[in-house]
Write an enzyme that holds these catalytic residues in place. Structure first.
Site, short mmCIF file in Angstrom:
data_model
loop_
_atom_site.label_atom_id
_atom_site.label_comp_id
_atom_site.label_asym_id
_atom_site.label_seq_id
_atom_site.Cartn_x
_atom_site.Cartn_y
_atom_site.Cartn_z
N GLU A 1 -54.55 -75.61 -18.34
CA GLU A 1 -55.07 -76.64 -19.24
C GLU A 1 -56.56 -76.45 -19.54
O GLU A 1 -57.38 -77.28 -19.15
CB GLU A 1 -54.86 -78.02 -18.61
CG GLU A 1 -53.40 -78.34 -18.39
CD GLU A 1 -53.18 -79.58 -17.55
OE1 GLU A 1 -52.10 -80.17 -17.65
OE2 GLU A 1 -54.09 -79.97 -16.78
N GLY B 1 -59.92 -76.79 -21.44
CA GLY B 1 -60.48 -77.68 -22.47
C GLY B 1 -61.83 -77.16 -22.90
O GLY B 1 -62.01 -76.64 -24.00
N ARG B 2 -62.78 -77.24 -21.96
CA ARG B 2 -64.16 -76.85 -22.26
C ARG B 2 -64.27 -75.44 -22.84
O ARG B 2 -64.99 -75.20 -23.79
CB ARG B 2 -64.97 -76.91 -20.95
CG ARG B 2 -66.46 -76.76 -21.12
CD ARG B 2 -67.13 -76.59 -19.76
NE ARG B 2 -66.68 -77.53 -18.78
CZ ARG B 2 -67.27 -78.70 -18.51
NH1 ARG B 2 -68.36 -79.04 -19.15
NH2 ARG B 2 -66.78 -79.51 -17.59
N ARG C 1 -74.24 -86.00 -21.66
CA ARG C 1 -74.05 -85.14 -20.49
C ARG C 1 -75.29 -85.04 -19.60
O ARG C 1 -75.19 -85.01 -18.39
CB ARG C 1 -73.56 -83.74 -20.90
CG ARG C 1 -72.23 -83.79 -21.66
CD ARG C 1 -71.59 -82.43 -21.83
NE ARG C 1 -71.09 -81.90 -20.59
CZ ARG C 1 -71.61 -80.90 -19.93
NH1 ARG C 1 -72.68 -80.29 -20.41
NH2 ARG C 1 -71.12 -80.50 -18.78
N TYR D 1 -74.86 -86.28 -15.96
CA TYR D 1 -74.73 -85.24 -14.93
C TYR D 1 -76.01 -84.43 -14.71
O TYR D 1 -76.03 -83.56 -13.85
CB TYR D 1 -73.63 -84.22 -15.30
CG TYR D 1 -72.37 -84.80 -15.87
CD1 TYR D 1 -71.59 -85.68 -15.13
CD2 TYR D 1 -71.94 -84.44 -17.14
CE1 TYR D 1 -70.42 -86.20 -15.66
CE2 TYR D 1 -70.76 -84.96 -17.67
CZ TYR D 1 -70.01 -85.84 -16.92
OH TYR D 1 -68.86 -86.34 -17.45
N CYS E 1 -82.64 -96.98 -26.91
CA CYS E 1 -83.69 -97.76 -26.26
C CYS E 1 -83.57 -97.72 -24.76
O CYS E 1 -83.30 -98.74 -24.13
CB CYS E 1 -83.63 -99.19 -26.78
SG CYS E 1 -84.58 -99.33 -28.28
N GLU E 2 -83.70 -96.55 -24.19
CA GLU E 2 -83.88 -96.44 -22.75
C GLU E 2 -84.48 -95.09 -22.43
O GLU E 2 -84.17 -94.08 -23.08
CB GLU E 2 -82.58 -96.70 -21.99
CG GLU E 2 -81.47 -95.70 -22.19
CD GLU E 2 -80.30 -95.99 -21.26
OE1 GLU E 2 -79.54 -96.93 -21.56
OE2 GLU E 2 -80.15 -95.30 -20.23
N1 LLP Z 1 -56.66 -80.86 -16.84
C1 LLP Z 1 -57.01 -81.96 -16.15
C2 LLP Z 1 -56.00 -82.68 -15.42
C3 LLP Z 1 -58.35 -82.40 -16.16
O1 LLP Z 1 -58.70 -83.47 -15.47
C4 LLP Z 1 -59.32 -81.68 -16.91
C5 LLP Z 1 -60.72 -82.12 -17.00
C6 LLP Z 1 -58.90 -80.55 -17.63
C7 LLP Z 1 -57.56 -80.16 -17.56
C8 LLP Z 1 -59.82 -79.73 -18.48
O2 LLP Z 1 -60.86 -79.19 -17.75
P1 LLP Z 1 -61.87 -78.14 -18.46
O3 LLP Z 1 -61.10 -76.88 -18.74
O4 LLP Z 1 -62.36 -78.77 -19.71
O5 LLP Z 1 -62.96 -77.98 -17.45
N2 LLP Z 1 -66.97 -84.83 -18.94
C9 LLP Z 1 -67.20 -83.72 -18.04
C10 LLP Z 1 -65.93 -82.94 -17.77
C11 LLP Z 1 -64.79 -83.77 -17.21
C12 LLP Z 1 -63.54 -82.95 -16.98
C13 LLP Z 1 -62.42 -83.82 -16.58
N3 LLP Z 1 -61.14 -83.20 -16.46
C14 LLP Z 1 -68.30 -82.82 -18.62
O6 LLP Z 1 -68.88 -83.17 -19.65
O7 LLP Z 1 -68.64 -81.80 -18.03
#
Ligand code: LLP
Length: 432
Positions: A291, A293-294, A331, A335, A362-363
């Site tokens: 899976e 995403g990023r 972000r 983080y 405003c912060e």
């Molecule tokens: N699958 C599950 C079950 C997940 O919880 C996540 C990410 C992914 C796949 C995808 O992960 P990736 O390949 O994108 O790393 N908002 C944070 C990232 C939170 C990720 C949460 N879960 C940021 O901006 O770094």
């Protein structure tokens, strides 16, 4: 090294993305503006589809983790490039279905799904629900019975692996809100429970060990722990899993000094380890889901802003304030992560100062970055913040009632609006 991004400097000294002048984009669509290199998104999708096909057992498939950037256009791209989809809410599921993604290609995650969401997912004919705990399991069994369905599920388990990323995205260790731990023995009891249920069909297991993982080590370890678990489950119950979902977490490079990992090689190594363990246990190789995403959208995204003010504090810092900030990119505030930025008007020039890149909210904590090297920033300049394709738009808010920016996708050198700009009327539209 931000090697994936198709960035260049044109004859006028302007930054180009995918061959398109960013200043022209800023002029045409306004700022703040999310720019997404669609060619690159599609090519990242293909890399995963190919690597999974080449190395993983038959039936394996990558799913795009839509939480990184969810809109109809992205869901369509995933479908067209042969990926399934990972969704975590009714909103993401609705978007995917509205974009024409077949329900059967979707896996629904989440540690606190509501009954309403589960009902919607089951009624849609969703491919898999990744079940996060026993109460949810019982709920699905009842809801599926009512719907006259037998819902295919995966059980989300926590393997107890620490991939050493930052705490907010560290999901594989035992003491987290996600999944049922393997090391405590609870995952086995969870499995036995699922196997005894009439209206769920257990297809296999899911784990997600974290985010921003730079090498194959944690994935190999996840395969070890998961296959050990699958073998124990088989021994205790006679059940053989046909699906193993190893989650996402493939890293991107946010700064020049980082090197984006070779995800194809990471997948190859995980597959090699899987084959070894299957051989060792005499276990039929399960179909693997991944899976990412990023790594699909992250490096393909650039956010453009216009400098509104430059302020130098004597013996203090220089603040370059832009027309966006934590509302479109939270972000750094969340983080403390670092993004690379540059003045798009003079993209070829070497930075001659460092500044705090400040947002408009405003912060004081509304910063996109600190100690950001820039070249002579001044009012009216266009600032490009790089590698913002993932978890920017998807985490954007209307704090201070600032409308969210649009997204422009670049394909074959042509821009196309895929999400329009919010208006102040949109922002106030729900007020009664
Ligand atoms: N699958 C599950 C079950 C997940 O919880 C996540 C990410 C992914 C796949 C995808 O992960 P990736 O390949 O994108 O790393 N908002 C944070 C990232 C939170 C990720 C949460 N879960 C940021 O901006 O770094």
């Amino acid at each position: 090294m931000l090697h994936q991004t198709d960035l260049a400097v044109n004859g006028a000294g302007h930054l180009t993305v995918g061959g398109v002048d960013t200043l022209a984009l800023a002029r045409e669509y306004g700022t703040p503006l999310y720019v997404l290199d669609e060619d690159m998104v599609r090519s990242r999708m293909r890399v995963y589809v190919r690597a999974v096909k080449a190395y993983m057992p038959r039936g394996s498939r990558p799913l795009y983790a839509s939480k990184a950037l969810c809109c109809k256009a992205l869901c369509r791209m995933a479908r067209e490039e042969g990926m399934g989809l990972d969704v975590v809410s009714a909103g993401e599921l609705y978007t995917a279905l509205a974009a024409g993604v077949p329900a059967g290609d979707i896996c629904f995650h989440g540690n606190a799904k509501t009954a309403e969401e589960l009902r919607y997912a089951i009624a849609s004919g969703i491919g898999y629900i990744a079940v996060d705990g026993e109460e949810e399991l019982e709920r699905i069994d009842v809801l599926a019975a009512v719907a006259g369905a037998r819902q295919r599920i995966l059980l989300r388990v926590t393997p107890g692996i620490d991939p050493h990323t930052f705490a907010a995205v560290n999901t594989g260790v035992v003491d987290v809100k996600f999944g049922v731990p393997i090391p405590t023995g609870q995952a086995l009891a969870f499995t036995e429970r699922a196997l005894g249920m009439e209206h769920v069909a257990l297809a296999g297991f899911h784990c997600h060990i974290g985010s921003q993982i730079f090498d194959a080590g944690p994935f190999r370890l996840a395969v070890d722990v998961m296959m050990g678990f699958l073998d124990r489950v088989r021994e205790r119950t006679g059940y053989t899993a046909s699906v193993l979902n190893l989650g996402g977490g493939f890293a991107v490079a946010y700064e020049e000094k980082e090197t984006a990992p070779d995800c194809g090689e990471m997948i190859r190594q995980a597959a090699e380890r899987l084959a070894e363990r299957c051989g060792q246990y005499g276990y039929p190789p399960p179909a693997v889901m991944l899976e990412p995403g990023r790594d699909i959208v992250g490096a393909a995204g650039v956010t453009l802003y216009t400098v509104q003010n430059v302020k130098s504090v004597p013996d203090g810092r220089c603040y370059v304030a832009v027309d966006g900030g934590m509302g479109d990119n939270p972000r750094y505030a969340l983080y403390g992560t670092r993004h690379t930025a540059l003045i798009a008007d003079r993209a070829g020039e070497t930075p001659d100062t460092t500044a705090a890149l400040a947002g408009r909210c405003c912060e004081s904590g509304d910063l996109i970055g600190e100690n950001v090297p820039l070249h002579s920033p001044r009012q009216g300049d266009t600032v490009a913040v790089l590698v913002t394709g993932a978890y920017n738009y998807s985490m954007a808010s209307n704090y201070n009632r600032v409308p969210r920016p649009p997204i422009v996708a670049l394909k074959d050198g042509k821009p196309r609006l895929i999400v329009r700009r919010e208006t102040v009327e949109d922002v106030a539209a729900l007020d009664l």
